[in-house]
Design an enzyme around this catalytic site. Structure first.
Site, short mmCIF file in Angstrom:
data_model
loop_
_atom_site.label_atom_id
_atom_site.label_comp_id
_atom_site.label_asym_id
_atom_site.label_seq_id
_atom_site.Cartn_x
_atom_site.Cartn_y
_atom_site.Cartn_z
N CYS A 62 0.53 -1.71 -0.43
CA CYS A 62 0.05 0.02 0.10
C CYS A 62 0.67 1.31 -0.31
CB CYS A 62 -0.97 0.06 1.71
SG CYS A 62 -1.68 1.47 1.78
N CYS A 65 0.31 3.70 3.14
CA CYS A 65 1.33 2.93 3.88
C CYS A 65 2.46 3.41 4.41
CB CYS A 65 0.68 1.33 4.30
SG CYS A 65 -1.26 1.00 3.62
#
Length: 413
Positions: A62, A65
């Site tokens: 991600c 993230c």
């Protein structure tokens, strides 16, 4: 013949083991300010041994993230150093899916603060400094009790400048406890039990009980002497969550979303020049006497896209006054739309008088409602992504259609 004493009860035999297990669990998570890794094997132990645990449920692939990780690394040592320490942890919820599913993780990253094991999803800013600022509010008591001048000084210093403060001098804590809980995420609340006259001079009140509202960021303060009951007290608290004059930007728009008052909006060329600063002082004086309205200001130079929705451009005659419903409509007061040079305080009074008398022209904002954007969960970045996806689908459909027009080759069996 000597008798053998009976063995100790089973719980007593287990007590050393339980103490050792508890000690080991506590030792497993050093409070050194680093982000700790959790998984299926140690997550429950962390919940049982850490009062305030901030968890990042992430996926290694991600992009959001990956950008969040250094912010958490920066925030972690500050959070663990608070008087009520908050430890920061991360869980690879793509790998440990059962653990993520248990807490309703359906997107990455998902951030949760566990308070004594009870999860609260965090949706605020992910920048390190703002994240620290917001999380401090979660772990603070609803209302702090201050027993001395030094305690008041420490409370004010620790509260910082990001949120307003409400300090009751000689006020019964039970009177503001409800609002301390209700508005906990937006303000600091305290009750001073013992204090010197120096604080009365600092906050400019001359009798008690008194509830002082302070906006350090805007250098503003106001005092409420009562009555400390019913809607009077809550009205003061609710209205004092905002400064008397609000600079309109993306952050304050979110604050306005929780306020049901209309906004007297002054649109300026540049809200930082000398003339604008003087007008803001005039707006502040009017705000004292008109607490049922919010007084805001914005410069074309600071936020051109916003002021354009009120049919204002760089060539418009400014300053311009209007009353905005915080959504899709605004009102102009006939004969008082613009502030001329001269006695602007009197002109503002005439504007407010005309508004109260209903001498207004209602208009619609020209373009999307900005409060509509604030109500929506779709960010501008999400809109760009959506537009890209739609365009991509269009291209794919086009080429699929092109393929359909070509003669198909049939394979012989």
């Amino acid at each position: 013949m000597a008798t053998t004493p009976p063995p100790p009860p089973l719980p007593l035999l287990l007590l050393p083991l339980l103490l050792l297990a508890a000690f080991s669990a506590a030792e497993e998570f050093p409070r050194d300010g680093k982000v700790i890794d959790l998984d299926d094997s140690n997550f429950e132990a962390a919940l049982s041994s850490i009062d305030f645990l901030f968890v990042d449920f992430y996926a290694p692939w991600c992009g959001h993230c990956k950008r969040l990780a250094p912010e958490l690394d920066e925030a972690a040592p500050v959070l663990v150093g608070l008087s009520e320490p908050i430890m920061v942890a991360k869980v690879n919820a793509d790998k440990y899916r059962k653990l993520g599913s248990k807490y309703g993780v359906d997107g990455f990253p998902t951030l949760m603060l566990f308070i004594h094991g009870v999860p609260i999803e965090y949706t605020g800013s992910r920048k390190a400094d703002l994240l620290v600022r917001n999380l401090k509010k979660f772990v603070a008591p609803d209302v702090s009790t201050l027993e001395s001048d030094s305690a008041i000084k420490s409370f004010v210093e620790n509260a910082g400048t990001s949120f307003p403060m409400f300090i009751g001098f000689g006020v019964n804590e039970s009177l503001i406890a409800e609002y301390g809980g209700k508005y906990k995420k937006r303000a600091w609340f305290a009750v001073a039990k013992d204090f010197s006259e120096d604080w009365m001079a600092t906050y400019d009140f001359n009798k008690i009980p008194a509830l002082v509202a302070v906006h350090p960021k805007y250098n503003e303060q106001s005092v409420f002497y009562g009555p400390f009951e019913g809607r009077f007290l809550e009205d003061f608290v609710r209205q004092s969550l905002l400064p008397l004059t609000v600079p309109i930007n993306t952050e304050t728009l979110k604050l306005l979303d929780d306020d049901d008052r209309k906004v007297v909006l002054a649109i300026l060329e540049d809200d930082s020049d000398v003339n604008s600063t003087q007008l803001v002082k005039i707006l502040r004086s009017a705000a004292h006497a008109n607490r049922d309205l919010v007084f805001g200001y914005v410069g074309v130079k600071q936020w051109e896209e916003f002021v354009e929705t009120f049919d204002v451009s760089k060539s418009s005659q400014l300053p311009k006054l209007l009353v905005w419903d915080r959504n899709e409509e605004y009102e102009l007061v006939e004969g008082s739309e613009k502030l001329e040079e001269g006695d602007q305080a009197s002109q503002l009074s005439q504007f407010l008088e005309g508004y109260r008398a209903g001498r207004t022209i209602k208009k619609k904002v020209s373009g999307p409602s900005f409060m509509g954007f604030m109500h929506s969960l779709v960010s501008m970045n999400s809109l760009y992504i959506l537009m890209f996806v739609v365009a991509l689908l269009g291209v794919m459909m086009y080429f699929t259609g092109q393929d359909d027009t070509q003669p198909r080759r049939v394979h012989d069996e």
